[in-house]
Write a protein that holds these residues in place. Sequence first.
Motif, PDB file in Angstrom:
ATOM      1  N   VAL A 223       0.864  -1.177   0.000  1.00  0.00           N
ATOM      2  CA  VAL A 223       0.000   0.000   0.000  1.00  0.00           C
ATOM      3  C   VAL A 223       0.904   1.231   0.000  1.00  0.00           C
ATOM      4  O   VAL A 223       1.919   1.260   0.688  1.00  0.00           O
ATOM      5  N   VAL A 224       0.541   2.247  -0.793  1.00  0.00           N
ATOM      6  CA  VAL A 224       1.329   3.473  -0.870  1.00  0.00           C
ATOM      7  C   VAL A 224       0.474   4.645  -0.400  1.00  0.00           C
ATOM      8  O   VAL A 224      -0.628   4.861  -0.897  1.00  0.00           O
ATOM      9  N   ILE A 225       0.997   5.391   0.569  1.00  0.00           N
ATOM     10  CA  ILE A 225       0.321   6.572   1.114  1.00  0.00           C
ATOM     11  C   ILE A 225       1.156   7.788   0.753  1.00  0.00           C
ATOM     12  O   ILE A 225       2.300   7.918   1.198  1.00  0.00           O
ATOM     13  N   ASP A 226       0.609   8.674  -0.076  1.00  0.00           N
ATOM     14  CA  ASP A 226       1.292   9.903  -0.474  1.00  0.00           C
ATOM     15  C   ASP A 226       0.616  11.092   0.179  1.00  0.00           C
ATOM     16  O   ASP A 226      -0.612  11.231   0.134  1.00  0.00           O
ATOM     17  N   PHE A 227       1.426  11.977   0.758  1.00  0.00           N
ATOM     18  CA  PHE A 227       0.907  13.156   1.452  1.00  0.00           C
ATOM     19  C   PHE A 227       0.952  14.390   0.557  1.00  0.00           C
ATOM     20  O   PHE A 227       1.729  14.465  -0.390  1.00  0.00           O
ATOM     21  N   ASP A 228       0.081  15.362   0.896  1.00  0.00           N
ATOM     22  CA  ASP A 228       0.035  16.659   0.212  1.00  0.00           C
ATOM     23  C   ASP A 228      -0.261  16.521  -1.274  1.00  0.00           C
ATOM     24  O   ASP A 228       0.212  17.307  -2.097  1.00  0.00           O
ATOM     25  N   THR A 229      -1.067  15.534  -1.645  1.00  0.00           N
ATOM     26  CA  THR A 229      -1.445  15.346  -3.041  1.00  0.00           C
ATOM     27  C   THR A 229      -2.533  16.329  -3.463  1.00  0.00           C
ATOM     28  O   THR A 229      -2.823  16.466  -4.644  1.00  0.00           O
ATOM     29  N   GLN A 230      -3.147  16.970  -2.502  1.00  0.00           N
ATOM     30  CA  GLN A 230      -4.126  18.021  -2.739  1.00  0.00           C
ATOM     31  C   GLN A 230      -4.155  18.899  -1.489  1.00  0.00           C
ATOM     32  O   GLN A 230      -3.446  18.622  -0.533  1.00  0.00           O
ATOM     33  N   LYS A 231      -4.929  19.956  -1.505  1.00  0.00           N
ATOM     34  CA  LYS A 231      -5.009  20.854  -0.367  1.00  0.00           C
ATOM     35  C   LYS A 231      -5.705  20.174   0.812  1.00  0.00           C
ATOM     36  O   LYS A 231      -6.709  19.479   0.631  1.00  0.00           O
TER      37      LYS A 231
END
Length: 245
Positions: A223-231
Amino acid sequence: MATFLVVDSDSAPAGPRELTSDQAGRLAVTRFLNFQAGGRAMTINVPGTAGELTFTGSIDYRGKIGYGVVRGTGRDTSSDGLIQWTAANVLVHPMVNAPAKAPARPPGSGWYSRPLQKHGSSLDSSLAIALKLGSDRPDNAELLPQNGAAWVGRDRLDGHQVDIMTGPSAERATSGTAGTSGTAGASGTAGASGTAGAVRYWIGSDGTMYRVRVGVASASRPVVIDFDTQKYVPVRPVPGVTPAR
């Protein structure tokens, strides 16, 4: 006592290096910085044999509640819709044509409540892990390297130079000394079945967490969790519902 995600020693990448004091310090504060920020926006990609699920939304790390929209790729729309969750409870609002982003104010009706599944659900395991990526205190920087945390490499994400690090090994984190460092007890969460998967953190020069990749027992790929992909949008509880924590 804080709880840090762990990495199974059998799944650790080849050739890791011991953390420097600076790297250990950044790894120790990365979840605390999420808590200090109040909340973070993120995208969670959950693989599955029936197709991928993607969550887009926000987590309030002080209120310990997440909210956003789930959409499927390469699968039917039975899992699509709005979702709000805590460590104990999940509210789902099914939608045939789910929006790309959840409305800032959750609808007042059409929600179904269920307990968050601790086993067998890749989505629920991913949501539980994402919720644990905030802590009201730093971890013990001195004990992290002793318990197997390591530096893996460098990367660049959205213009940010980051170091890739693994958390403590499952074997060492469950030893008698790990409990004093705030690193024990997360192997069941990470693996969703008591067996921890490999966990990597992409961390910036100031300790900011930009990505987490974690193995979940019920998923064929990490599982991949990416931060700050939107406001970041502050999380509003579903009207008339008191979240179970």
